[in-house]
Design a protein around this motif. Sequence first.
Motif, short mmCIF file in Angstrom:
data_model
loop_
_atom_site.label_atom_id
_atom_site.label_comp_id
_atom_site.label_asym_id
_atom_site.label_seq_id
_atom_site.Cartn_x
_atom_site.Cartn_y
_atom_site.Cartn_z
N THR A 1 -4.45 -0.44 -2.27
CA THR A 1 -3.93 0.85 -2.69
C THR A 1 -2.47 0.71 -3.13
O THR A 1 -1.78 -0.25 -2.72
CB THR A 1 -4.02 1.87 -1.56
OG1 THR A 1 -3.13 1.46 -0.49
CG2 THR A 1 -5.44 2.00 -1.03
N PRO A 2 -1.98 1.66 -3.91
CA PRO A 2 -0.55 1.64 -4.25
C PRO A 2 0.35 1.62 -3.03
O PRO A 2 1.38 0.93 -3.03
CB PRO A 2 -0.38 2.93 -5.06
CG PRO A 2 -1.72 3.15 -5.70
CD PRO A 2 -2.72 2.70 -4.66
N GLU A 3 -0.03 2.34 -1.98
CA GLU A 3 0.80 2.34 -0.76
C GLU A 3 0.85 0.94 -0.14
O GLU A 3 1.92 0.49 0.29
CB GLU A 3 0.24 3.34 0.25
CG GLU A 3 1.08 3.43 1.52
CD GLU A 3 0.53 4.41 2.53
OE1 GLU A 3 1.20 4.65 3.55
OE2 GLU A 3 -0.57 4.95 2.28
N GLN A 4 -0.28 0.26 -0.10
CA GLN A 4 -0.29 -1.10 0.43
C GLN A 4 0.60 -2.02 -0.40
O GLN A 4 1.31 -2.87 0.16
CB GLN A 4 -1.71 -1.65 0.45
CG GLN A 4 -2.62 -1.04 1.53
CD GLN A 4 -4.03 -1.60 1.45
OE1 GLN A 4 -4.67 -1.55 0.40
NE2 GLN A 4 -4.52 -2.15 2.55
N ILE A 5 0.57 -1.86 -1.70
CA ILE A 5 1.40 -2.69 -2.58
C ILE A 5 2.88 -2.40 -2.35
O ILE A 5 3.70 -3.32 -2.25
CB ILE A 5 1.02 -2.48 -4.05
CG1 ILE A 5 -0.42 -2.92 -4.30
CG2 ILE A 5 1.98 -3.23 -4.97
CD1 ILE A 5 -0.71 -4.36 -4.01
N ARG A 6 3.23 -1.13 -2.27
CA ARG A 6 4.64 -0.79 -2.04
C ARG A 6 5.12 -1.34 -0.71
O ARG A 6 6.25 -1.85 -0.60
CB ARG A 6 4.82 0.73 -2.11
CG ARG A 6 4.78 1.28 -3.53
CD ARG A 6 5.21 2.74 -3.57
NE ARG A 6 4.22 3.61 -2.93
CZ ARG A 6 3.22 4.21 -3.57
NH1 ARG A 6 3.07 4.01 -4.87
NH2 ARG A 6 2.38 4.99 -2.93
N ASN A 7 4.29 -1.25 0.31
CA ASN A 7 4.68 -1.78 1.62
C ASN A 7 4.83 -3.30 1.57
O ASN A 7 5.71 -3.87 2.25
CB ASN A 7 3.64 -1.40 2.68
CG ASN A 7 3.64 0.09 3.00
OD1 ASN A 7 4.63 0.78 2.73
ND2 ASN A 7 2.56 0.59 3.54
N THR B 1 2.86 -10.81 0.39
CA THR B 1 2.02 -11.06 1.55
C THR B 1 1.22 -9.80 1.81
O THR B 1 1.79 -8.74 2.08
CB THR B 1 2.87 -11.41 2.79
OG1 THR B 1 3.64 -12.59 2.51
CG2 THR B 1 1.98 -11.65 4.00
N LEU B 2 -0.10 -9.90 1.70
CA LEU B 2 -0.93 -8.71 1.64
C LEU B 2 -1.71 -8.48 2.93
O LEU B 2 -2.10 -9.44 3.62
CB LEU B 2 -1.92 -8.83 0.48
CG LEU B 2 -1.26 -8.89 -0.91
CD1 LEU B 2 -2.23 -9.40 -1.95
CD2 LEU B 2 -0.75 -7.50 -1.29
N PRO B 3 -1.98 -7.22 3.27
CA PRO B 3 -2.82 -6.90 4.43
C PRO B 3 -4.29 -6.98 4.05
O PRO B 3 -4.65 -7.48 2.98
CB PRO B 3 -2.41 -5.45 4.73
CG PRO B 3 -2.12 -4.88 3.37
CD PRO B 3 -1.49 -6.02 2.59
N ALA B 4 -5.16 -6.49 4.92
CA ALA B 4 -6.59 -6.41 4.60
C ALA B 4 -6.77 -5.43 3.44
O ALA B 4 -6.12 -4.38 3.39
CB ALA B 4 -7.38 -5.94 5.80
N PRO B 5 -7.61 -5.76 2.48
CA PRO B 5 -7.78 -4.87 1.32
C PRO B 5 -8.51 -3.59 1.68
O PRO B 5 -9.23 -3.52 2.67
CB PRO B 5 -8.61 -5.73 0.36
CG PRO B 5 -9.38 -6.64 1.25
CD PRO B 5 -8.48 -6.95 2.40
#
Length: 480
Positions: free
Chosen positions: A6-12, A198-202
């Motif tokens: 999500t956009p929020e995940q990307i911003r974080n 560094t990404l979280p779970a999708p």
Amino acid sequence: MRAYYTPEQIRNAEAPLLNSLPNGVLMRRAAYGLATVVAAELAARTGGVAGRRVTILVGTGDNGGDGLWAGAYLRRRGVSVSALLLDPARAHAEGLEALRSSGGRVVTQCGPADVVIDAIVGISGRGPLRPDAAAVVAQITAPIVSVDVPSGVDAETGAAPGPAVTADVTVTFGARKPVHVLAVPRCGRVELVDIGLTLPAPVMASFEPADVGNVWPIPTASDDKYSQGVVGILAGSATFPGAALLCVGAAVAATSGMVRYVGSAGAEVVSHHPEVVAAPDLDVAGRVQAWVVGPGFGTDEPSAETVRRVLESDLPVVVDADALTILAGNAQWVTGRTAPTLLTPHAGEFARLTGSDPGPDRVGAVRDLAARWGVTVLLKGRATIIADADGTTFVSDAGGSAASTAGSGDVLSGILGALLASGMSPSTAAACGAKVHALAAARAAHGSGGEFAAPVSASPLCASISDAIRTVRSLTDGSR
């Protein structure tokens, strides 16, 4: 698998980099990747890069900044770059200065171009293009490369509630977003630029063909017809006997175990598929490891009673077509089940089940139904959405509309039932079945591999299932 965020995940995920890197480095990293893709597009379409013309449609904020910095990098490669500022007072100052310093021009209208860069609205944008931007976009005839997301298309839902860009290529940074699989016709080809996140779970994922090939049930040396899975098919009626033939044929092709057919079309089924064991009703059907119920089945009282009995069992069940209509008034038959239940509605059937159509947020609607009813839901479409009760979500883009034909859903149900009978979880079965179903449709449409597709019906689609399975298995490492 291919993951979506999500956009929020990307911003974080961007926040730590923005705090640790010098100001502007992350944007320039993304812009360099964007410029590289645009240069490759110019070379592919025009045979060169230097001397070609690129126009950037520049909105406000960082998306516009990405486009402006990319323009500066393209100028270094000899590209003639023009920027149309849709809101000059709010254009990204550093990016605009970089473009001007490199020799790029600011223009007031979109003139002839070899490629247009859509840097109007980024992943935080909501709603359609504003009238002035929409008027500019409507006049474009050149190929469009969108920055992160086609402007006017929602990054999280893929919905386009009004005027929006239809891109030939979309260049996204860090990770793919839901829009890139939910709105493929709007996005065109998607190019991913790694910017070091560094990404979280999708939030969702899609099975690649090799993923499907790796888990598709293939008989081993110790298997027999029972250990591979026995699926029972409750489909067809005097009015729709073809539904039985399509559903059974797909189940036969999908796995090598055993198929039992229960219903009024037994003679027709056995004449086409002599390996199938037919029975007139549930009482003499024999043992199975999963059921498919509903295609062409009818919605009268005897049909409803059969659906109820099947759902009272402790076996996995695929509920499709007429059985979904019956279930719309009897949700209690599935909400208390402990065995896997897979519902496979199209948009109209979804509306009958829930009282409203899926709306623009198809993923949210499917997740909500799956969670409330404690089932797995597969919502059919160009982008097929699959959600478990725990929120696990898969999406499968069909790559085209070859499967949009009467009886196609009956074929899909047969595939899904066979996979459930093999012991596969309902969400994995749904994701794998949808991928093979779409591939079979594409293979049928293109025949022996010709450049041009032709319309196909469900019968050749069904006949192409084995070829589709061979294709996905050919992409694996060969260990199975």
